[in-house]
Scaffold this motif. Structure first.
Motif, PDB file in Angstrom:
ATOM      1  N   THR A  23       0.837  -1.192   0.000  1.00 33.07           N
ATOM      2  CA  THR A  23       0.000   0.000   0.000  1.00 33.07           C
ATOM      3  C   THR A  23       0.877   1.249   0.000  1.00 33.07           C
ATOM      4  N   PRO A  24       0.517   2.268  -0.772  1.00 34.78           N
ATOM      5  CA  PRO A  24       1.321   3.506  -0.760  1.00 34.78           C
ATOM      6  C   PRO A  24       1.298   4.209   0.596  1.00 34.78           C
ATOM      7  N   TRP A  25       0.339   3.884   1.436  1.00 36.43           N
ATOM      8  CA  TRP A  25       0.267   4.496   2.764  1.00 36.43           C
ATOM      9  C   TRP A  25       1.402   4.020   3.663  1.00 36.43           C
ATOM     10  N   LEU A  26       2.102   2.987   3.234  1.00 36.90           N
ATOM     11  CA  LEU A  26       3.223   2.467   4.033  1.00 36.90           C
ATOM     12  C   LEU A  26       4.385   3.460   4.095  1.00 36.90           C
ATOM     13  N   SER A  84       0.348  -5.665   7.654  1.00 39.02           N
ATOM     14  CA  SER A  84      -0.071  -4.862   8.814  1.00 39.02           C
ATOM     15  C   SER A  84      -0.432  -3.449   8.376  1.00 39.02           C
ATOM     16  N   ALA A  85       0.349  -2.887   7.472  1.00 42.21           N
ATOM     17  CA  ALA A  85       0.067  -1.540   6.965  1.00 42.21           C
ATOM     18  C   ALA A  85      -1.225  -1.517   6.156  1.00 42.21           C
ATOM     19  N   LEU A  86      -1.438  -2.528   5.349  1.00 47.92           N
ATOM     20  CA  LEU A  86      -2.668  -2.611   4.563  1.00 47.92           C
ATOM     21  C   LEU A  86      -3.880  -2.696   5.491  1.00 47.92           C
ATOM     22  N   ASN A  87      -3.784  -3.547   6.509  1.00 45.25           N
ATOM     23  CA  ASN A  87      -4.883  -3.678   7.465  1.00 45.25           C
ATOM     24  C   ASN A  87      -5.124  -2.374   8.223  1.00 45.25           C
ATOM     25  N   ALA A  88      -4.062  -1.660   8.538  1.00 44.54           N
ATOM     26  CA  ALA A  88      -4.189  -0.397   9.269  1.00 44.54           C
ATOM     27  C   ALA A  88      -4.767   0.714   8.398  1.00 44.54           C
ATOM     28  N   ILE A 103      -1.882   6.336   7.476  1.00 42.86           N
ATOM     29  CA  ILE A 103      -1.574   5.568   8.681  1.00 42.86           C
ATOM     30  C   ILE A 103      -0.339   6.135   9.373  1.00 42.86           C
ATOM     31  N   SER A 104      -0.123   5.677  10.590  1.00 45.20           N
ATOM     32  CA  SER A 104       1.084   6.022  11.342  1.00 45.20           C
ATOM     33  C   SER A 104       1.821   4.734  11.678  1.00 45.20           C
ATOM     34  N   ALA A 105       3.053   4.867  12.129  1.00 50.76           N
ATOM     35  CA  ALA A 105       3.825   3.697  12.548  1.00 50.76           C
ATOM     36  C   ALA A 105       3.111   2.963  13.677  1.00 50.76           C
ATOM     37  N   GLU A 106       2.530   3.704  14.598  1.00 49.43           N
ATOM     38  CA  GLU A 106       1.813   3.088  15.720  1.00 49.43           C
ATOM     39  C   GLU A 106       0.635   2.246  15.227  1.00 49.43           C
ATOM     40  N   PRO A 142      -0.173  -8.409  15.148  1.00 50.98           N
ATOM     41  CA  PRO A 142      -0.735  -9.712  15.543  1.00 50.98           C
ATOM     42  C   PRO A 142      -1.782 -10.231  14.559  1.00 50.98           C
ATOM     43  N   GLY A 143      -2.638  -9.341  14.069  1.00 49.32           N
ATOM     44  CA  GLY A 143      -3.654  -9.756  13.099  1.00 49.32           C
ATOM     45  C   GLY A 143      -3.043 -10.220  11.792  1.00 49.32           C
ATOM     46  N   ALA A 144      -1.991  -9.542  11.342  1.00 48.30           N
ATOM     47  CA  ALA A 144      -1.329  -9.946  10.096  1.00 48.30           C
ATOM     48  C   ALA A 144      -0.682 -11.318  10.246  1.00 48.30           C
ATOM     49  N   ILE A 145      -0.089 -11.569  11.394  1.00 49.54           N
ATOM     50  CA  ILE A 145       0.518 -12.882  11.643  1.00 49.54           C
ATOM     51  C   ILE A 145      -0.578 -13.949  11.695  1.00 49.54           C
ATOM     52  N   SER A 146      -1.693 -13.650  12.334  1.00 50.93           N
ATOM     53  CA  SER A 146      -2.805 -14.595  12.379  1.00 50.93           C
ATOM     54  C   SER A 146      -3.305 -14.935  10.980  1.00 50.93           C
ATOM     55  N   GLN A 147      -3.385 -13.921  10.112  1.00 47.87           N
ATOM     56  CA  GLN A 147      -3.810 -14.143   8.723  1.00 47.87           C
ATOM     57  C   GLN A 147      -2.840 -15.098   8.021  1.00 47.87           C
TER      58      GLN A 147
END
Length: 160
Positions: A84-87, A132-136, A142-145, A152-157
């Motif tokens: 994602t470009p938001w990264l 994680s960035a895409l999900n956020a 988005i921010s780093a935080e 955790p959600g990305a790892i679960s996926q």
């Protein structure tokens, strides 16, 4: 060893398996300091060529950050999906280095036995970071935080 930002100049001087995580500007400066003159535009125009060349020149594994991230060593080239470009946000590289650092620490024995494992671990970390960035992002800035909260959600996926 994982080197990012201000520590990139140490690439090739450490005896342990080493991963560097530059973006194109940092890679251009690092290679130029080693006598290989290359512009940011040249790196961005042919990132596969330059990530592989940097790995050979510096004797390290290189994760070249960008919209498409590449990981290379002397034997291996891994191309990750478009992120994602938001990264491209302040602090996101620090989050990436933290994810990869944790994965390197938990895979250190395998990495010492097979240097390709370092590239694979780095690519896994970059994939978790991008997911994680895409999900956020959910379509917005988005921010780093926000990225950290989604790890955790990305790892679960990935584990499903």
């Amino acid at each position: 060893t994982v080197l990012d930002a201000g520590a990139l100049h140490l690439a090739g001087s450490i005896q342990a398996p080493t991963l560097i995580t530059p973006h194109s500007g940092e890679l251009s400066a690092l290679l130029s300091s080693r006598g290989v003159s290359v512009s940011v535009e040249a790196i961005e125009g042919d990132p596969k060529k330059w990530v592989q060349g940097a790995a050979k020149t510096l004797g390290v594994t290189v994760l070249l950050k960008g919209a498409t991230t590449f990981v290379a060593n002397d034997e291996l080239l891994i191309e990750l999906p478009l992120a994602t470009p938001w990264l491209a946000t302040a602090g996101s590289g620090d989050v990436l280095a933290g994810i990869i650092g944790a994965l390197v620490a938990t895979n250190s024995v395998e990495i010492l036995n097979d240097l390709n494992r370092l590239a694979e671990v780095a690519a896994t970390g970059a994939f978790i970071h991008a997911q994680s960035a895409l999900n956020a992002s959910r379509g917005g800035p988005i921010s780093a935080e926000m990225i950290v909260k989604e790890i955790p959600g990305a790892i679960s996926q990935l584990l499903k």
